[in-house]
Design an enzyme around this catalytic site. Sequence first.
Site, PDB file in Angstrom:
ATOM      1  N   GLY A  10       0.812  -1.210   0.000  1.00 42.85           N
ATOM      2  CA  GLY A  10       0.000   0.000   0.000  1.00 42.85           C
ATOM      3  C   GLY A  10       0.845   1.260   0.000  1.00 42.85           C
ATOM      4  O   GLY A  10       2.082   1.216  -0.023  1.00 42.85           O
ATOM      5  N   ALA A  59      -4.867  -2.108   5.694  1.00 40.09           N
ATOM      6  CA  ALA A  59      -6.191  -1.600   6.073  1.00 40.09           C
ATOM      7  C   ALA A  59      -7.153  -1.757   4.907  1.00 40.09           C
ATOM      8  O   ALA A  59      -6.740  -1.840   3.748  1.00 40.09           O
ATOM      9  CB  ALA A  59      -6.124  -0.124   6.473  1.00 40.09           C
ATOM     10  N   TYR A 124     -16.372   2.554   7.472  1.00 43.25           N
ATOM     11  CA  TYR A 124     -14.905   2.609   7.516  1.00 43.25           C
ATOM     12  C   TYR A 124     -14.430   3.198   8.838  1.00 43.25           C
ATOM     13  O   TYR A 124     -13.593   2.619   9.542  1.00 43.25           O
ATOM     14  CB  TYR A 124     -14.387   3.436   6.340  1.00 43.25           C
ATOM     15  CG  TYR A 124     -12.928   3.807   6.445  1.00 43.25           C
ATOM     16  CD1 TYR A 124     -11.935   2.841   6.339  1.00 43.25           C
ATOM     17  CD2 TYR A 124     -12.551   5.132   6.667  1.00 43.25           C
ATOM     18  CE1 TYR A 124     -10.590   3.181   6.433  1.00 43.25           C
ATOM     19  CE2 TYR A 124     -11.213   5.479   6.767  1.00 43.25           C
ATOM     20  CZ  TYR A 124     -10.240   4.503   6.654  1.00 43.25           C
ATOM     21  OH  TYR A 124      -8.909   4.848   6.770  1.00 43.25           O
ATOM     22  N   LYS A 128     -12.378   1.306  11.933  1.00 45.30           N
ATOM     23  CA  LYS A 128     -11.059   1.791  12.370  1.00 45.30           C
ATOM     24  C   LYS A 128     -11.095   2.112  13.870  1.00 45.30           C
ATOM     25  O   LYS A 128     -10.119   1.841  14.592  1.00 45.30           O
ATOM     26  CB  LYS A 128     -10.637   3.017  11.559  1.00 45.30           C
ATOM     27  CG  LYS A 128     -10.348   2.727  10.090  1.00 45.30           C
ATOM     28  CD  LYS A 128      -9.186   1.760   9.901  1.00 45.30           C
ATOM     29  CE  LYS A 128      -7.850   2.416  10.184  1.00 45.30           C
ATOM     30  NZ  LYS A 128      -6.719   1.499   9.882  1.00 45.30           N
TER      31      LYS A 128
END
Length: 298
Positions: A10, A59, A124, A128
């Site tokens: 990422g 993530a 989301y 988190k």
Amino acid sequence: MRLLILGRDGQVGTALTQALAPLGTIVAHGREGADLARPESLAKVVEREQPDVIVNAGAYTAVDMAESEPELARLVNAAGPAALARVAAELDAWLIHYSTDYVFDGEKSEPYVEDDATAPLNVYGATKRAGEEAIGRAGGKHLILRTSWVHAPGRSNFIAKILGLAQSRDELKVIDDQIGAPTSARLIAEVTARAIEQICQDRPPARGIYHLAARGETSWHGYASYVIGEARRRGAVLKLTSDRVLPVPSATFPSPARRPRNSRLSTLKLRNALDIDLPDWQADVLGTLDTLLPETTR
């Protein structure tokens, strides 16, 4: 130091493999080697590698898609980090994990500090936040770095998207009622390296949550205008000019996931803990912009 990086491929993971290289032996895994969507498999990976520090850059970040894939987002953003935190605590290893401004609802009029109440507006952000809470409950040595509006070279992000649209459009509408600070993956990795250096020197920052973002603030409209203006100033051939980037409210572009209007993060706690300064968002953006422009414009 033996460092285990997850989420190698990422934006942040790529920057980490470069920034952390001088600090010790790095083992970096992408999804094929350490899949956060399979939390039950992670303990074996960590136990095999025996790291001093685990850096979790993996993530689920598709904010709108998370609304229709809540279980996958929960596995990657909450259950996976929880599993990492448990095994890290068992091995007495440090866990460094990244979170987001989206844990807040954006209703505060000032920049958010670390102990402000969280109230995510979307799946989301909720997943988190659940990851943050699970790491805290595990009771091990950990740093959670909340960041915002991440950009990096060679990736699908806001800067690359704006430059692509600017080649074919002579007018562009961009949201102007969401405020935050664009922050580069490079800066995130450099700050992470600083924290690990202090861990190496046996003077680690206090475990807990810290905010990490470039200095200053802008809207998505201000961000886009700056990118276009600087790209043209460097000689990029674009159809779009910065004065034709038009400000519009969020309602102009309805999306499955709601976003916070205020994404500003106070970084005082981090700056004091690591004894560092942070660059203005404009200077930080230029580092990414220059890598995305053709060689002839640099």
